[in-house]
Design an enzyme around this catalytic site. Structure first.
Site, PDB file in Angstrom:
ATOM      1  NE  ARG A  65     -19.842  47.580 -12.205  1.00 32.17           N
ATOM      2  CZ  ARG A  65     -19.430  46.043 -11.415  1.00 32.17           C
ATOM      3  NH1 ARG A  65     -19.000  45.385 -11.057  1.00 32.17           N
ATOM      4  NH2 ARG A  65     -20.122  47.410 -10.567  1.00 32.17           N
TER       5      ARG A  65
ATOM      6  CD  GLU B 170     -20.495  40.077 -15.352  1.00 30.08           C
ATOM      7  OE1 GLU B 170     -20.718  40.699 -14.911  1.00 30.08           O
ATOM      8  OE2 GLU B 170     -19.132  40.337 -15.564  1.00 30.08           O
TER       9      GLU B 170
ATOM     10  CG  HIS C 202     -19.241  39.986 -10.854  1.00 27.04           C
ATOM     11  ND1 HIS C 202     -19.595  40.893 -11.551  1.00 27.04           N
ATOM     12  CD2 HIS C 202     -18.982  40.368  -9.915  1.00 27.04           C
ATOM     13  CE1 HIS C 202     -19.865  42.125 -11.409  1.00 27.04           C
ATOM     14  NE2 HIS C 202     -19.136  42.089 -10.336  1.00 27.04           N
TER      15      HIS C 202
HETATM   16  C1  8YV Z   1     -21.909  42.753  -6.668  1.00 24.52           C
HETATM   17  C2  8YV Z   1     -19.693  44.104  -7.202  1.00 24.52           C
HETATM   18  O1  8YV Z   1     -22.713  43.596  -6.773  1.00 24.52           O
HETATM   19  O2  8YV Z   1     -20.192  45.839  -5.593  1.00 24.52           O
HETATM   20  C3  8YV Z   1     -19.702  45.481  -6.690  1.00 24.52           C
HETATM   21  O3  8YV Z   1     -19.520  45.948  -7.421  1.00 24.52           O
HETATM   22  O4  8YV Z   1     -19.515  44.003  -8.382  1.00 24.52           O
HETATM   23  C4  8YV Z   1     -20.095  42.917  -6.781  1.00 24.52           C
HETATM   24  O5  8YV Z   1     -19.894  43.406  -5.641  1.00 24.52           O
HETATM   25  C5  8YV Z   1     -22.563  41.465  -6.517  1.00 24.52           C
HETATM   26  O6  8YV Z   1     -22.405  40.417  -8.194  1.00 24.52           O
HETATM   27  C6  8YV Z   1     -23.499  42.107  -6.954  1.00 24.52           C
HETATM   28  O7  8YV Z   1     -24.815  40.699  -7.370  1.00 24.52           O
END
Ligand code: 8YV
Length: 309
Positions: free
Chosen positions: A228, A257, A275
């Site tokens: 993150r 983001e 991402h």
């Molecule tokens: C997001 C992610 O969930 O699973 C996670 O924690 O960061 C990604 O897989 C995804 O971008 C949702 O749209």
């Protein structure tokens, strides 16, 4: 009438179709006036599928019992507010480990060997005039993994395949792992050539990759953030990338983001990615299926597959 589910953000079509097949779905993301919409349907909602859920939204859903999050990370959900109302929360772990690990290695190779630049070099006809400059490689380097969880372990085993030495930092030493453990992140950064961040976001990890850690990583060290944006002090990182305080960074995540600090666009020692760690068709399908499987388990009175609260 079937159980009513609120979909907060647009999900994968296959996932939305499966929710439609078993539930009465309400799409918050399609509403022009979400407040009026929530006033109308809010009192009937028993579950949420998807993304951001804060305390204010939970407060508008008096019958909410369950939140099925699309994603392994659930820093987008106010779990304290959920806990206070005995609302269950699930996530989508494990099914994305391989996709995440695969792209992590890809970004590392891409940064070390400057693959985007190499591609441009050929397209621009520069190869006709001179060979592409020599680059660095992963082989023989030490990688420090910040967060040796399910995904971190998959990254670690792939780093071994790249003939790297693997060490890790986390809240505690893990039994049955062959890797050297550091209880201080800056100490590990000092000993590492690569720092790969794959720890959960949220209050516990906010800004832990700070100036001291990046200074310890040093002018020959590379940062990779797959976790993150919040885990890294972004302004300090930008500053150190500009000044050569660290050698480079591969970044899949950012603090705000989809906004990316513009200063990064000018830097040649940075590899940027939108991402997309889990963003393959097969992995996203599996994540969507798990979102629905958790909803189904909840309403069938069965144990949740992947609960976090
Ligand atoms: C997001 C992610 O969930 O699973 C996670 O924690 O960061 C990604 O897989 C995804 O971008 C949702 O749209």
């Amino acid at each position: 009438m079937s159980n009513e589910v609120l979909i907060t953000n647009k999900l994968l079509q296959s996932c939305e179709d499966a929710i439609d097949a078993g539930y009465t779905a309400h799409r918050l993301y399609q509403q022009e006036d979400p407040e009026a919409f929530l006033k109308e349907v809010g009192p009937r909602i028993r579950a949420i599928a998807a993304g951001k859920v804060d305390a204010a939204l939970i407060g508008k859903l008096p019958k909410l019992e369950m939140i099925s999050n699309f994603g392994v990370g659930y820093d987008n959900i106010d779990t304290d507010a959920a806990r206070a109302r005995n609302i269950r929360v699930t996530n989508t772990p494990s099914v994305l480990n391989d996709a995440m690990a695969e792209i992590t290695i890809g970004l590392m190779v891409g940064l070390a060997r400057r693959l985007p630049q190499a591609d441009r070099y050929v397209r621009e006809g520069k190869w006709l005039k001179a060979p592409f400059p020599l680059q660095s490689e992963l082989t023989g380097k030490t990688v420090g993994i910040v967060g040796l969880g399910r995904i971190g372990k998959e990254i670690a085993s792939r780093c071994l395949a790249m003939k790297m030495r693997v060490v890790y930092f986390g809240r505690r030493q893990q039994p049955n792992t062959p890797y050297v453990y550091y209880d201080k992140l800056a100490d590990m950064a000092r000993d590492a050539d690569w720092l790969v961040v794959i720890t959960p976001g949220g209050a516990g990890t906010d800004g832990i990759v700070n100036r001291a850690v990046l200074e310890a990583l040093g002018p020959k060290g590379y940062l990779v953030n797959m976790a993150r944006g919040s885990v890294v002090d972004e302004p300090v990182m930008v500053d150190m990338l500009q000044s050569g305080g660290i050698a480079g960074a591969a970044l899949d995540v950012f603090a705000d983001e989809p906004n990316v600090p513009e200063a990064l666009f000018a830097l040649d020692n940075v590899l940027l990615s939108p991402h997309q760690g889990s963003a393959t068709q097969q992995t996203r399908d599996a994540m969507g299926a798990l979102v629905v499987a958790n909803l189904d388990a909840y309403f069938a009175g069965e144990p949740l597959l992947t609960p976090v609260v």
